[in-house]
Design an enzyme around this catalytic site. Structure first.
Site, PDB file in Angstrom:
ATOM      1  CB  CYS A 115      -3.621   8.886   0.012  1.00 43.69           C
ATOM      2  SG  CYS A 115      -5.104   8.202   0.761  1.00 43.69           S
ATOM      3  CE  LYS A 137      -3.230   3.003   0.672  1.00 36.25           C
ATOM      4  NZ  LYS A 137      -4.213   3.381  -0.315  1.00 36.25           N
TER       5      LYS A 137
END
Ligand SMILES: NC(=O)c1ccc[n+]([C@@H]2O[C@H](COP(=O)([O-])OP(=O)(O)OC[C@H]3O[C@@H](n4cnc5c(N)ncnc54)[C@H](O)[C@@H]3O)[C@@H](O)[C@H]2O)c1
Length: 426
Positions: free
Chosen positions: A257, A203
């Site tokens: 993010c 991720k």
């Protein structure tokens, strides 16, 4: 595994809870925010996402979903709490640990805990140890702990929750299998069964890869600007090379993010992440370079027009096009810096955010048509759809600056067109 409890009813947790409920699970959403819980239970939630309200109303009506501030018993706990940047540029894991401390009171033999929050490498194992110590239940035998990072794209969340491929990383292989059985009911994309550390690394790697790609575009932009070339033309012609694909430069990188997650890797592996550090710094420097460019144009305009003050209008404030999200937005950094300049009278338009959320912080907020009409220099910071169709010819007396990649520079419009739609939305 029938009873699911989703811990954290935000952009990730609430749609996940709704989708699970729509696929036959009995779902309870747990959140510490009483107002969020109240609003979710009335169907009038304060989150913007297509289909969210309609689907929420359906599952509330079907009675297989409700929200609460009291943690219920469940067979599976999905953790989707925030993991912001700490003051030391690492991960602030306080929300994750607090969620662990709450669920510990309810864990029983056979339960599964899945961390969906974005976390540094090693966090899932750490949480598993915590749970084992506090409950006396054995990981991989009595209880099952895994990381399944979320990869959804805001504005396409429901489509992507179903169709994206997922990485499921258990603390043991039994944990991986248990966690996978939850997703099998509604995920159509492939499930990659891996370890917890693999899933954590993956991720963070994905968002670091995006950050590096954007940093390259910004590096090219700085060089082009230094030499007096149009950066978009440089990128567009470079991309004519069959094996080159540089992204379109913008005014920086923002959001919760891409601007944050690479730091989680950098913080854990400071000596093995030189490229990621460099990309982070390159992208963080971009808003200041944009400000310098604008200041130079303002000075030139003041000299040419024998004026002390130039009216500048900024188009867009959100961190990316066509969303209402202002978190970590580079456009805000640009606005703040320009607002402090004595020779600039600043106005801003942001058609996707309610005025009260931003008014009076950085200058006058106005509808973009009004701002353009009154300004001497117009600066694009975010490529919202509303700005793509502006008729520049109508205002040929004004100076137009593009840091969003709208393709205003006449020469580049055609060259950029092909890549623009695909790349602008990153
Ligand atoms: N939003 C996205 O598009 C996205 C995409 C991929 C990954 N992520 C990651 O998913 C995680 C969640 O992100 P988000 O955008 O949904 O966050 P968010 O801020 O929208 O929602 C988080 C929710 O958790 C609640 N909460 C905080 N502490 C809690 C606790 N101890 N117990 C119960 N509830 C608690 C908050 O009140 C809030 O409602 C983060 O780690 C984020 O990085 C987000």
């Amino acid at each position: 595994m029938e009873k699911i409890c989703v811990v954290g009813l935000g952009y990730v947790g609430l749609p996940t809870a709704i989708l699970a409920a729509q696929h036959g699970y009995h779902v309870t959403g747990f959140d510490i925010n009483t107002e969020r819980v109240r609003r979710v239970n009335t169907g009038n939630v304060d989150l913007t996402e297509p289909e969210l309200k309609e689907r929420l109303k359906l599952v509330l009506k079907g009675k297989n979903f409700s929200a609460t501030t009291i943690l219920p018993e469940a067979d599976c706990f999905i953790i989707a709490v925030p993991t912001p940047l700490s003051k030391q540029n690492g991960a602030d894991l306080s929300f994750v640990f607090s969620a662990m401390n709450i669920i510990v009171q309810r864990l029983k033999v056979g339960d599964t805990v899945i961390l969906e929050s974005t976390i540094p490498v090693g966090t899932t194992d750490l949480c598993a140890q915590m749970l084992e110590q506090k409950t006396g239940l054995k990981i991989g035998k009595d209880i099952f702990v895994a990381h399944c990072p979320e990869r959804v794209w805001p504005s396409k969340v429901f489509e992507e929750l179903v169709n994206n491929e997922r990485i499921i990383g258990g603390v043991t292989s039994a944990c991986t299998k248990k966690a996978a059985s939850f997703y099998q009911k509604f995920v159509k994309g492939a499930l990659h069964l891996k370890s917890a550390k693999f899933a954590e690394l993956l991720k963070l790697t994905e968002n670091s890869a995006i950050d590096v790609a954007v940093a390259l575009a910004h590096q090219v932009a700085v060089l082009a600007e230094e030499l007096g070339f149009d950066p978009y033309e440089v990128v567009a012609i470079a991309n004519k090379h069959p094996r080159v694909k540089i992204l379109i430069p913008r005014c920086g990188v923002g959001g919760h993010c891409v601007a944050i997650d690479p730091w989680f890797l950098i913080n854990t592996f400071p000596h093995k992440t030189r490229l990621f550090q460099s990309a982070r710094l390159t992208n963080d420097e971009r808003p200041a370079q944009v400000v310098k460019n604008i200041e130079k144009k303002v000075q030139d305009w003041c000299v040419d027009n024998e004026k002390n003050i130039c009216r500048v209008h900024l188009l867009g404030l959100t961190y990316k096009p066509n969303v209402d999200d202002l978190r970590e937005s580079p456009a805000i950094k640009v606005a703040e810096a320009l607002f402090a300049q004595k020779n600039i009278s600043l106005s801003i338009s942001e058609p996707n955010v309610e005025q009260e959320r931003i008014a009076h912080k950085f200058g006058t907020m106005v509808p973009f048509e009004v701002g353009i009409e009154k300004a001497d220099i117009i600066v694009a910071l975010v490529a919202h759809n509303q700005f793509k169709t502006l008729d520049l010819e109508k205002y040929s007396d004004k100076k137009w600056l593009d840091f969003a990649g709208l393709g205003w520079q006449q020469k580049t419009i055609n060259l950029c067109k092909k890549n623009q739609e695909a790349l602008l939305n990153l």
